[in-house]
Motif scaffolding. Sequence first.
Motif, PDB file in Angstrom:
ATOM      1  N   MET A 226       0.829  -1.202   0.000  1.00  0.00           N
ATOM      2  CA  MET A 226       0.000   0.000   0.000  1.00  0.00           C
ATOM      3  C   MET A 226       0.865   1.254   0.000  1.00  0.00           C
ATOM      4  O   MET A 226       0.568   2.225  -0.707  1.00  0.00           O
ATOM      5  CB  MET A 226      -0.941   0.006   1.210  1.00  0.00           C
ATOM      6  CG  MET A 226      -1.837   1.227   1.273  1.00  0.00           C
ATOM      7  SD  MET A 226      -3.015   1.205   2.646  1.00  0.00           S
ATOM      8  CE  MET A 226      -4.298   0.151   1.938  1.00  0.00           C
ATOM      9  N   ALA A 227       1.947   1.237   0.785  1.00  0.00           N
ATOM     10  CA  ALA A 227       2.841   2.396   0.838  1.00  0.00           C
ATOM     11  C   ALA A 227       3.514   2.624  -0.513  1.00  0.00           C
ATOM     12  O   ALA A 227       3.707   3.768  -0.948  1.00  0.00           O
ATOM     13  CB  ALA A 227       3.888   2.208   1.933  1.00  0.00           C
ATOM     14  N   SER A 228       3.879   1.539  -1.199  1.00  0.00           N
ATOM     15  CA  SER A 228       4.486   1.660  -2.515  1.00  0.00           C
ATOM     16  C   SER A 228       3.488   2.243  -3.511  1.00  0.00           C
ATOM     17  O   SER A 228       3.843   3.107  -4.322  1.00  0.00           O
ATOM     18  CB  SER A 228       4.963   0.292  -3.002  1.00  0.00           C
ATOM     19  OG  SER A 228       5.507   0.381  -4.301  1.00  0.00           O
ATOM     20  N   TYR A 229       2.241   1.806  -3.440  1.00  0.00           N
ATOM     21  CA  TYR A 229       1.198   2.328  -4.328  1.00  0.00           C
ATOM     22  C   TYR A 229       0.971   3.819  -4.085  1.00  0.00           C
ATOM     23  O   TYR A 229       0.733   4.590  -5.019  1.00  0.00           O
ATOM     24  CB  TYR A 229      -0.093   1.550  -4.101  1.00  0.00           C
ATOM     25  CG  TYR A 229      -1.289   2.128  -4.824  1.00  0.00           C
ATOM     26  CD1 TYR A 229      -1.433   1.959  -6.198  1.00  0.00           C
ATOM     27  CD2 TYR A 229      -2.264   2.839  -4.125  1.00  0.00           C
ATOM     28  CE1 TYR A 229      -2.533   2.508  -6.871  1.00  0.00           C
ATOM     29  CE2 TYR A 229      -3.366   3.377  -4.790  1.00  0.00           C
ATOM     30  CZ  TYR A 229      -3.490   3.209  -6.158  1.00  0.00           C
ATOM     31  OH  TYR A 229      -4.578   3.753  -6.814  1.00  0.00           O
ATOM     32  N   ALA A 230       1.064   4.228  -2.814  1.00  0.00           N
ATOM     33  CA  ALA A 230       0.847   5.641  -2.458  1.00  0.00           C
ATOM     34  C   ALA A 230       2.079   6.502  -2.667  1.00  0.00           C
ATOM     35  O   ALA A 230       2.029   7.716  -2.474  1.00  0.00           O
ATOM     36  CB  ALA A 230       0.400   5.734  -1.003  1.00  0.00           C
ATOM     37  N   GLY A 231       3.202   5.887  -3.055  1.00  0.00           N
ATOM     38  CA  GLY A 231       4.418   6.654  -3.276  1.00  0.00           C
ATOM     39  C   GLY A 231       5.109   7.081  -1.991  1.00  0.00           C
ATOM     40  O   GLY A 231       5.903   8.027  -1.999  1.00  0.00           O
ATOM     41  N   LEU A 232       4.830   6.397  -0.895  1.00  0.00           N
ATOM     42  CA  LEU A 232       5.422   6.759   0.393  1.00  0.00           C
ATOM     43  C   LEU A 232       6.555   5.825   0.809  1.00  0.00           C
ATOM     44  O   LEU A 232       7.197   6.063   1.831  1.00  0.00           O
ATOM     45  CB  LEU A 232       4.341   6.749   1.496  1.00  0.00           C
ATOM     46  CG  LEU A 232       3.227   7.781   1.335  1.00  0.00           C
ATOM     47  CD1 LEU A 232       2.190   7.614   2.432  1.00  0.00           C
ATOM     48  CD2 LEU A 232       3.787   9.198   1.351  1.00  0.00           C
ATOM     49  N   ALA A 233       6.781   4.764   0.041  1.00  0.00           N
ATOM     50  CA  ALA A 233       7.855   3.833   0.379  1.00  0.00           C
ATOM     51  C   ALA A 233       9.175   4.370  -0.147  1.00  0.00           C
ATOM     52  O   ALA A 233       9.256   4.807  -1.300  1.00  0.00           O
ATOM     53  CB  ALA A 233       7.559   2.462  -0.215  1.00  0.00           C
ATOM     54  N   PRO A 234      10.241   4.366   0.666  1.00  0.00           N
ATOM     55  CA  PRO A 234      11.535   4.857   0.183  1.00  0.00           C
ATOM     56  C   PRO A 234      12.119   3.913  -0.858  1.00  0.00           C
ATOM     57  O   PRO A 234      11.874   2.709  -0.839  1.00  0.00           O
ATOM     58  CB  PRO A 234      12.391   4.883   1.461  1.00  0.00           C
ATOM     59  CG  PRO A 234      11.758   3.864   2.363  1.00  0.00           C
ATOM     60  CD  PRO A 234      10.291   3.906   2.067  1.00  0.00           C
ATOM     61  N   THR A 235      12.875   4.462  -1.789  1.00  0.00           N
ATOM     62  CA  THR A 235      13.556   3.663  -2.797  1.00  0.00           C
ATOM     63  C   THR A 235      15.062   3.731  -2.549  1.00  0.00           C
ATOM     64  O   THR A 235      15.581   4.736  -2.061  1.00  0.00           O
ATOM     65  CB  THR A 235      13.260   4.174  -4.211  1.00  0.00           C
ATOM     66  OG1 THR A 235      13.657   5.554  -4.309  1.00  0.00           O
ATOM     67  CG2 THR A 235      11.779   4.064  -4.516  1.00  0.00           C
ATOM     68  N   THR A 236      15.750   2.663  -2.892  1.00  0.00           N
ATOM     69  CA  THR A 236      17.184   2.569  -2.635  1.00  0.00           C
ATOM     70  C   THR A 236      17.971   2.789  -3.912  1.00  0.00           C
ATOM     71  O   THR A 236      17.691   2.156  -4.941  1.00  0.00           O
ATOM     72  CB  THR A 236      17.541   1.189  -2.051  1.00  0.00           C
ATOM     73  OG1 THR A 236      16.803   0.988  -0.853  1.00  0.00           O
ATOM     74  CG2 THR A 236      19.025   1.102  -1.758  1.00  0.00           C
ATOM     75  N   ARG A 237      18.910   3.689  -3.859  1.00  0.00           N
ATOM     76  CA  ARG A 237      19.834   3.894  -4.975  1.00  0.00           C
ATOM     77  C   ARG A 237      20.973   2.897  -4.836  1.00  0.00           C
ATOM     78  O   ARG A 237      21.693   2.886  -3.839  1.00  0.00           O
ATOM     79  CB  ARG A 237      20.376   5.321  -4.975  1.00  0.00           C
ATOM     80  CG  ARG A 237      19.332   6.388  -5.246  1.00  0.00           C
ATOM     81  CD  ARG A 237      19.972   7.759  -5.238  1.00  0.00           C
ATOM     82  NE  ARG A 237      21.033   7.864  -6.234  1.00  0.00           N
ATOM     83  CZ  ARG A 237      21.950   8.827  -6.255  1.00  0.00           C
ATOM     84  NH1 ARG A 237      21.952   9.756  -5.313  1.00  0.00           N
ATOM     85  NH2 ARG A 237      22.876   8.853  -7.195  1.00  0.00           N
ATOM     86  N   GLN A 238      21.133   2.028  -5.837  1.00  0.00           N
ATOM     87  CA  GLN A 238      22.108   0.953  -5.730  1.00  0.00           C
ATOM     88  C   GLN A 238      22.846   0.786  -7.047  1.00  0.00           C
ATOM     89  O   GLN A 238      22.262   0.866  -8.134  1.00  0.00           O
ATOM     90  CB  GLN A 238      21.402  -0.355  -5.351  1.00  0.00           C
ATOM     91  CG  GLN A 238      22.358  -1.513  -5.116  1.00  0.00           C
ATOM     92  CD  GLN A 238      21.630  -2.715  -4.549  1.00  0.00           C
ATOM     93  OE1 GLN A 238      20.500  -2.599  -4.099  1.00  0.00           O
ATOM     94  NE2 GLN A 238      22.284  -3.849  -4.583  1.00  0.00           N
ATOM     95  N   SER A 239      24.147   0.555  -6.954  1.00  0.00           N
ATOM     96  CA  SER A 239      24.972   0.304  -8.126  1.00  0.00           C
ATOM     97  C   SER A 239      25.782  -0.949  -7.868  1.00  0.00           C
ATOM     98  O   SER A 239      26.696  -0.958  -7.036  1.00  0.00           O
ATOM     99  CB  SER A 239      25.902   1.494  -8.403  1.00  0.00           C
ATOM    100  OG  SER A 239      26.750   1.210  -9.496  1.00  0.00           O
ATOM    101  N   GLY A 240      25.425  -2.027  -8.565  1.00  0.00           N
ATOM    102  CA  GLY A 240      26.106  -3.301  -8.317  1.00  0.00           C
ATOM    103  C   GLY A 240      25.806  -3.796  -6.918  1.00  0.00           C
ATOM    104  O   GLY A 240      24.650  -3.936  -6.519  1.00  0.00           O
ATOM    105  N   THR A 241      26.836  -4.031  -6.173  1.00  0.00           N
ATOM    106  CA  THR A 241      26.668  -4.490  -4.786  1.00  0.00           C
ATOM    107  C   THR A 241      26.758  -3.348  -3.798  1.00  0.00           C
ATOM    108  O   THR A 241      26.692  -3.551  -2.587  1.00  0.00           O
ATOM    109  CB  THR A 241      27.751  -5.535  -4.453  1.00  0.00           C
ATOM    110  OG1 THR A 241      29.047  -4.942  -4.645  1.00  0.00           O
ATOM    111  CG2 THR A 241      27.611  -6.759  -5.354  1.00  0.00           C
ATOM    112  N   SER A 242      26.940  -2.127  -4.303  1.00  0.00           N
ATOM    113  CA  SER A 242      27.093  -0.971  -3.425  1.00  0.00           C
ATOM    114  C   SER A 242      25.758  -0.241  -3.280  1.00  0.00           C
ATOM    115  O   SER A 242      25.150   0.156  -4.275  1.00  0.00           O
ATOM    116  CB  SER A 242      28.141  -0.015  -3.989  1.00  0.00           C
ATOM    117  OG  SER A 242      28.208   1.166  -3.223  1.00  0.00           O
TER     118      SER A 242
END
Length: 321
Positions: A226-242
């Motif tokens: 539900m939080a993802s649908y509402a745009g309230l879930a944080p997103t992670t910036r990731q590059s490879g394993t970092s």
Amino acid sequence: MTNWLRPDTACTSDRKFCHVYIRNGQPNMVPDWPYSFLIVLQPGSDSWAMSADVCRLTPVVDTTEVSDTQIREVGDELVFAGQHRREDPEILIVMDAGYAAILEVLAAWPTPAALKHAGKARIDAKLKKHGVRRHTAWAAAALNALDAQTVTVVGTEAAGLVIPHLARQLIALHALRTDVASHHESMVEAHLLYPVLTPMPGIAVRTAVVFIAETSGKSFDSVAAMASYAGLAPTTRQSGTSIKSERVSHSGNKRLKRALFLSAFASIRNDLTSRDYYDRKRGLGKRHNQTLIALAHLRLTVLFATIRDGTLYDMRELKIA
């Protein structure tokens, strides 16, 4: 001269006019007390426009007196600066008071000649009938302005044929919007989720309307969904394993996100639990928008639990983490 927002707009009591965030070039704002703007227009081929004065209209001031003071002070400043001389045409003042009563007056008497013929008593009665508090002062001010007017605009009589129709259309449109809003509120109040949503501080009819409309027909297996649908879930910036960092999501349902964001904003003024959470996060160095997003996410978690369990909001459920 115009008021923004309208004098009857629901406003916050202790904050400045606040831009919450901008997405795709569209500002989403939380309204505060209305402002009275005075814009100066210069006629002619080399016309220009500038904001001459702006004033906050607090709940305790008389908007008519504030407007009168603004006009007099700006007029004096124009003369002092040499931008208006004695031989120049008289300054024409156009005011937008933001009241439907003005539309009623224009529909009845659309030209200066018609207003003069109507007289102070009839204008006063029309304004009073439609809820203007200072109807006598407004009627007198209108006639005084007409007496001082020396410029006759070409096409005034022709415009007088069109203005009543436009005014009536606006009156009908305002009435239609009020009827539709009332109908929607009645529908929402009859919805099964309404008594579950509204006990939470910061959620009233309009927020409930958006929540029900945007989640109707959808099922969520978890609060994360539900939080993802509402745009309230944080997103992670990731590059490879970092893993770089986490940031606020720019995806999701924009209307639902805005409603939950503003609901969280409203709650920090009236709900001590939400205010404590906000102050604690701000004390940890979080920005205003970040904190409100986190609070909105937390409140959505509680809403998900109450909807899932068929229970009502309990102050103790919103725990500070």
